[in-house]
Design a protein around this motif. Structure first.
Motif, mmCIF file in Angstrom:
data_model
loop_
_atom_site.group_PDB
_atom_site.id
_atom_site.type_symbol
_atom_site.label_atom_id
_atom_site.label_comp_id
_atom_site.label_asym_id
_atom_site.label_seq_id
_atom_site.Cartn_x
_atom_site.Cartn_y
_atom_site.Cartn_z
ATOM 1 N N GLU A 277 61.182 -25.943 38.141
ATOM 2 C CA GLU A 277 59.896 -25.388 37.841
ATOM 3 C C GLU A 277 60.024 -24.807 35.954
ATOM 4 O OE1 GLU A 277 56.308 -21.791 38.702
ATOM 5 O OE2 GLU A 277 57.720 -21.731 39.653
ATOM 6 N N ALA A 278 60.752 -24.127 36.272
ATOM 7 C CA ALA A 278 61.580 -23.812 35.139
ATOM 8 C C ALA A 278 61.329 -25.031 33.819
ATOM 9 C CB ALA A 278 62.635 -23.031 34.897
ATOM 10 N N HIS B 131 57.025 -17.404 32.081
ATOM 11 C CA HIS B 131 58.586 -18.273 32.692
ATOM 12 C C HIS B 131 60.010 -18.115 32.668
ATOM 13 C CE1 HIS B 131 57.862 -21.260 29.846
ATOM 14 N NE2 HIS B 131 59.393 -21.914 29.945
ATOM 15 N N LYS C 68 58.863 -25.815 32.558
ATOM 16 C CA LYS C 68 57.705 -25.015 31.919
ATOM 17 C C LYS C 68 58.400 -25.421 30.310
ATOM 18 C CE LYS C 68 55.600 -22.569 35.111
ATOM 19 N NZ LYS C 68 54.376 -22.183 34.960
#
Length: 99
Positions: A28-29, A74, A32
């Motif tokens: 996810e990091a 994030h 983003k």
């Protein structure tokens, strides 16, 4: 690439038994981070000798883009609050390209 570009080399030693959790969070990091306006690339690598050693290699258009990344929600929520507690050690080096 622009002479103002900044590259980040981060070496993480993941705590035993926490690798899967770290990799899941980093998916996810990475997604983003690559959507950030100043991001050039965001790559994760794993040591061939130690599966718990993760190397991040990131590129940003300039120092302001690095700062924007570090101040992003994030980054703070995923990396600082969730991933860092799962690490034994974390080293980060900011670099400029010489040639």
């Amino acid at each position: 690439m622009d002479q103002n570009a900044v590259f980040v080399h981060a070496k993480w030693q993941v705590k035993e038994g926490k690798l899967d959790a770290v990799l899941q969070l980093m998916e996810e990091a990475a997604e983003k981070s690559t959507q950030e306006e100043g991001n050039l690339f965001y790559n994760l690598h794993q040591s061939q000798e130690d599966e718990n050693m993760i190397i991040l290699y990131e590129g940003y258009v300039d120092a302001n883009a690095v700062e924007a990344h570090r101040n992003s929600e994030h980054f703070k929520n995923i990396v600082v609050e969730q991933v860092v507690p799962l690490l034994e050690n974390r080293e980060v080096v900011l670099m400029n390209r010489l040639f």
